[in-house]
Scaffold this motif. Structure first.
Motif, PDB file in Angstrom:
ATOM      1  N   ALA A 281      25.493 -48.873  24.345  1.00 16.63           N
ATOM      2  CA  ALA A 281      24.484 -48.340  24.790  1.00 16.63           C
ATOM      3  C   ALA A 281      24.341 -48.949  26.507  1.00 16.63           C
ATOM      4  N   ARG A 282      23.665 -47.575  27.310  1.00 10.69           N
ATOM      5  CA  ARG A 282      23.783 -47.371  28.329  1.00 10.69           C
ATOM      6  C   ARG A 282      24.698 -46.878  29.450  1.00 10.69           C
ATOM      7  N   SER A 283      24.899 -45.698  28.494  1.00 12.83           N
ATOM      8  CA  SER A 283      26.359 -45.234  28.734  1.00 12.83           C
ATOM      9  C   SER A 283      26.425 -44.261  30.450  1.00 12.83           C
ATOM     10  N   PHE A 284      24.753 -43.845  30.722  1.00 13.04           N
ATOM     11  CA  PHE A 284      24.039 -42.430  31.279  1.00 13.04           C
ATOM     12  C   PHE A 284      23.514 -43.871  32.387  1.00 13.04           C
ATOM     13  N   ASP A 285      22.877 -43.136  33.845  1.00 12.32           N
ATOM     14  CA  ASP A 285      22.301 -43.847  34.351  1.00 12.32           C
ATOM     15  C   ASP A 285      21.025 -44.068  33.944  1.00 12.32           C
ATOM     16  N   TYR A 286      20.909 -45.016  34.339  1.00 16.48           N
ATOM     17  CA  TYR A 286      19.343 -45.628  33.961  1.00 16.48           C
ATOM     18  C   TYR A 286      18.343 -45.883  35.362  1.00 16.48           C
ATOM     19  N   PRO A 314      12.199 -53.107  22.964  1.00 11.13           N
ATOM     20  CA  PRO A 314      11.927 -53.313  21.789  1.00 11.13           C
ATOM     21  C   PRO A 314      10.677 -52.627  21.092  1.00 11.13           C
ATOM     22  N   GLY A 315       9.709 -53.087  21.998  1.00  6.72           N
ATOM     23  CA  GLY A 315       8.150 -53.336  21.472  1.00  6.72           C
ATOM     24  C   GLY A 315       7.951 -51.843  21.159  1.00  6.72           C
ATOM     25  N   LEU A 316       8.105 -50.824  22.102  1.00  2.36           N
ATOM     26  CA  LEU A 316       8.199 -49.033  21.721  1.00  2.36           C
ATOM     27  C   LEU A 316       8.919 -48.553  20.470  1.00  2.36           C
ATOM     28  N   ASN A 317      10.014 -48.984  19.370  1.00  3.87           N
ATOM     29  CA  ASN A 317      10.926 -48.993  18.763  1.00  3.87           C
ATOM     30  C   ASN A 317      11.153 -47.480  18.805  1.00  3.87           C
ATOM     31  N   ASP A 318      12.122 -47.521  19.718  1.00  2.00           N
ATOM     32  CA  ASP A 318      13.262 -46.615  20.232  1.00  2.00           C
ATOM     33  C   ASP A 318      14.496 -47.243  19.911  1.00  2.00           C
ATOM     34  N   LEU A 319      14.272 -48.036  19.074  1.00  2.00           N
ATOM     35  CA  LEU A 319      15.987 -48.085  18.906  1.00  2.00           C
ATOM     36  C   LEU A 319      16.390 -47.993  17.981  1.00  2.00           C
ATOM     37  N   ARG A 320      17.884 -47.420  18.097  1.00  2.00           N
ATOM     38  CA  ARG A 320      18.119 -46.305  16.597  1.00  2.00           C
ATOM     39  C   ARG A 320      20.235 -47.264  16.480  1.00  2.00           C
ATOM     40  N   VAL A 321      20.046 -46.514  15.177  1.00  2.00           N
ATOM     41  CA  VAL A 321      21.607 -47.854  14.439  1.00  2.00           C
ATOM     42  C   VAL A 321      22.611 -46.275  14.728  1.00  2.00           C
ATOM     43  N   THR A 322      23.254 -46.597  15.053  1.00  2.00           N
ATOM     44  CA  THR A 322      24.314 -45.964  15.757  1.00  2.00           C
ATOM     45  C   THR A 322      25.468 -45.758  15.765  1.00  2.00           C
ATOM     46  N   PRO A 323      26.407 -45.440  15.972  1.00  2.00           N
ATOM     47  CA  PRO A 323      27.952 -45.172  15.619  1.00  2.00           C
ATOM     48  C   PRO A 323      28.885 -46.320  16.833  1.00  2.00           C
ATOM     49  N   VAL A 324      27.983 -46.710  17.908  1.00  2.00           N
ATOM     50  CA  VAL A 324      28.534 -47.406  19.292  1.00  2.00           C
ATOM     51  C   VAL A 324      27.356 -48.540  18.886  1.00  2.00           C
ATOM     52  N   GLY A 325      26.531 -48.729  18.253  1.00  2.00           N
ATOM     53  CA  GLY A 325      25.848 -49.713  18.062  1.00  2.00           C
ATOM     54  C   GLY A 325      24.526 -49.451  17.626  1.00  2.00           C
ATOM     55  N   GLU A 326      24.553 -51.349  17.461  1.00  2.00           N
ATOM     56  CA  GLU A 326      23.263 -50.814  16.044  1.00  2.00           C
ATOM     57  C   GLU A 326      21.947 -51.128  16.555  1.00  2.00           C
TER      58      GLU A 326
END
Length: 723
Positions: A281-286, A314-326
């Motif tokens: 996560a955060r491998s791009f410019d935020y 987290p409150g906006l429920n757009d966190l996903r499970v991926t191969p590089v992070g849960e």
């Protein structure tokens, strides 16, 4: 078994028989490959505006007023000169936060008779109509609104879909493979018509809950709509047209890629793109949304960049499970896809991989079966490790350099299965050999020797072979009279006790192989089946121990009123044939040959000479660590060569016994020189010191020789005409 493995895995590769375990393994290998090959730095062409905690604290909970979002859009394009802006959110409802809807209801209802209210409302309405303000900000810019779709039959569609990505007829040959959605949740018509395009932001969630692919096209009511990432790339490339690449294999059309202008985007046959994650996560410019809105980022930060607006809180429920992070931001999944699309580096599974995978399986199967069957376990393990390392390196190279997503699970499973099967078969084979050895040799040799043989069963065989052995025979004197004097049941107990004592000695220390019991006689040998460089020493030592054990054995026999036993033991060392011999009805592991016969003859001579143990000269030469007394030189019946007989007196140095042995050797020297008187004189001296049956026999012989000398050709060898 190898052929069966190949058939099953090839059927899986050809989609004729899907094996869920292999699908899960492929997913795990994909995750591992992604983590190993992830890039470290962000893509300068892409940026993410984050609806983060900082922005929510400043602007309030989401959704914000549309005029705020409009100002954000203006900042992105007017001040920061972004190339395109995509929204990973949906604007499905009108913005009622200004109260305009309430005021309009009042103007048409309770306050309809107040002209001043209507006049004032008409004047301020444009400022309160934030949806129109937002639509104006979207218009004439490369803006892409996101929407979602649903397969739930109970869901209800809402909003307006964007224009289709391409003509439905272009995908007619593969229409059944493209995912079909029943319902959707889209944006307000006013907003979607103002935006340049729209795209869905729904990824494919695998059975384990991990996101590895995103459908670039989804079918709704016969029309095809793009993913958010695809729509953004299309806008960034100057609204380049999208066209499918359909290949026909085995008469079946299959979607293989999409063209956006001249850029080729690899997809699977379902139109899904594999996500090549650049890193965690955060491998791009935020950038925080509030900082962009307030102009707190450098002016050139977003110039010519594709910008995504999404939420990481987290409150906006757009966190996903991926191969590089849960807990991976969903907006960053689109960023990864956009980055790979711009590079034309989406991982692909071209049609030829199907044939390549089956060919690889077909080559590896016989090769591994042939190699593993002919190599010991350690070498087999090294071969498999090297092969796996080569295959894994090739797989990573295909992924990183060629952007090919090779289905490695079948190949890996084949190698490991064949290795495990080979090891299992080897274990079963070795165990079977060990069991055979235990069955074949367990009744002859002690368990410790069987265990040593079982550790390397290939070295031992039941086949006949010539070996130098030391063969021992032992016999009970006057056994016929003993057997006649005892009842059968008691005789059985008597012999079992005697043979157990003798067998225990043979099998202890440096154990020998018990060949057979012949009535009261025991035959054993040393030097087979396990080679024993000290076989002669061990055989002579066993002979002395047998004689030493007779006295305490006789004491136990006397307590039971059993007869006393006297044994004779003969040992000879020579070449014999040893192996499994017999008939088709019964086989036994035994030794045969002249050496065996001579050993038996030597044992029988112990009664004649009145000594408990006799060994041949060959045995004496092979086991020099004992005190020996030469007894005679003889020629036994059926054998031309003379044999020198020795009596082993002690297993350790004993000066007194050595003196006696040397004294008797002098008697034999005088005897062979035909000096009868001198031989008798020396013998009388020995008898005065310690008399024995051997001395009495020799005195009688010397007196006979003195009275009747042998002929002139006499060679000093005593000839036995009977066995």
């Amino acid at each position: 078994m190898g052929l069966l493995c190949f058939v099953l895995l090839a059927a899986h590769a050809l989609n004729a028989l899907r094996l869920p375990a292999l699908d899960r393994l492929d997913a795990y290998l994909y995750d591992t490959r992604v983590r190993l090959a992830a890039d470290s730095g962000p893509d300068p062409r892409i940026a993410i505006i984050d609806i983060d905690e900082k922005s929510l604290a400043a602007l309030g909970r989401w959704p914000w007023r549309r005029d705020v979002v409009a100002r954000l859009v203006d900042q992105v394009f007017v001040r920061d000169h972004a190339k395109a802006l995509g929204f990973d959110v949906v604007f499905a409802e009108t913005d009622d936060s200004t109260g305009l809807a309430t005021l309009r209801r009042l103007a048409s209802g309770e306050l309809s008779d107040v002209p001043e209210f209507a006049t004032t409302l008409n004047r301020i309405a444009p400022r309160l109509d934030t949806d129109t303000r937002f639509a104006t900000a979207l218009a004439q810019r490369n803006t892409v609104l996101g929407f979602y779709f649903s397969q739930d039959p109970k869901a209800v569609s809402a909003g307006v879909l964007p224009p289709p990505a391409l003509d439905a007829g272009d995908l007619a040959p593969v229409a059944n493979a493209i995912p079909q959605a029943m319902h959707y949740g889209a944006n307000l018509a006013q907003l979607q018509r103002a935006a340049a395009a729209g795209g869905h932001f729904v990824p494919t969630v695998d059975a384990d809950g991990v996101i590895r692919r995103v459908p670039l096209l989804v079918q709704i009511d016969g029309q095809y709509y793009p993913a958010l990432s695809l729509a953004l790339v299309q806008q960034a490339l100057g609204k380049a047209p999208i066209s499918p690449v359909i290949e026909v294999g085995a008469g079946v059309p299959q979607l293989e890629a999409l063209h956006v202008g001249h850029t080729r985007l690899a997809v699977d046959r379902y139109g899904r793109a594999t996500v090549p994650y650049r890193g965690p996560a955060r491998s791009f410019d935020y950038f925080s949304a509030i900082d962009v809105l307030n102009g707190n980022i450098p002016a050139a930060t977003l110039v010519n960049r594709i910008v995504l607006l999404g939420a990481t809180t987290p409150g906006l429920n757009d966190l996903r499970v991926t191969p590089v992070g849960e807990a991976y931001p969903g907006v960053e999944i689109h960023a990864n896809l956009i980055s790979a699309m711009l590079d034309g580096a989406l991982p692909s599974r071209p049609g030829y991989l199907l044939g390549a995978e089956v060919v690889l399986l077909a080559v590896l199967t016989p090769l591994l079966v042939w190699l593993l069957a002919r190599r010991p376990p350690l070498q087999s393990s090294v071969v498999v490790l090297v092969l796996l390392a080569v295959l894994a390196a090739g797989d990573v190279w295909l992924w990183r350099v060629q952007h090919v997503d090779f289905p490695f699970a079948s190949t890996l499973t084949l190698v490991l299965l064949l290795y495990v099967l080979n090891m299992a078969w080897g274990y079963i084979f070795v165990t079977r050999r060990q069991s055979q050895l235990r069955e074949l040799f367990g009744q002859y040799v002690v368990p410790e020797l069987v265990d040593r043989m079982s550790a390397d069963p290939g070295r031992y065989t039941m086949a006949g072979q010539s070996r130098e052995l030391s063969i021992l025979f032992t016999d009970v004197r006057r056994f016929t009279s003993i057997s006649e004097s005892m009842p059968p049941a008691e005789l059985t107990q008597f012999m079992n006790a005697f043979l157990t004592e003798i067998s225990t000695i043979i099998r202890s220390g440096q154990p020998g192989t018990i060949d057979k019991y012949i009535g009261d006689c025991v035959m054993a040998f040393w030097g087979a089946p396990i080679p024993d460089p000290l076989h002669a020493h061990n055989a002579v030592l066993a002979a002395l121990n047998i004689v030493a054990a007779i006295r305490p054995l006789n004491q136990r026999f006397a307590a039971r009123n059993w007869p006393q036993v006297v044994v004779g033991v003969g040992v000879h060392t020579g070449i014999a044939t040893v192996g499994d011999m017999g008939s088709s009805y019964r086989l036994t592991y035994t030794a045969m040959g002249d050496a065996v016969n001579l050993s038996s003859r030597i044992e029988s001579l112990t009664k004649f000479y009145g000594v408990p143990v006799l060994v041949s000269g060959a045995t004496r030469d092979a086991a020099p660590g004992f005190v020996y007394r030469e007894v005679d030189r003889v020629r036994v019946k059926g054998r031309e060569d003379a044999v020198t007989l020795y009596e082993p007196l002690s297993s350790v140095a004993d000066p007194l016994l050595q003196t006696q042995a040397d004294g008797f050797a002098g008697v034999l020297v005088a005897y062979r020189a035909r000096q009868w008187a001198e031989a008798l004189r020396q013998l009388q001296i020995l008898r005065s010191q310690a008399d024995c049956a051997l001395y009495g026999l020799w005195q009688a012989r010397l007196e006979t020789m003195q009275a009747s000398p042998p002929p002139a050709d006499w060679d000093g060898v005593h000839v036995f005409e009977s066995k």
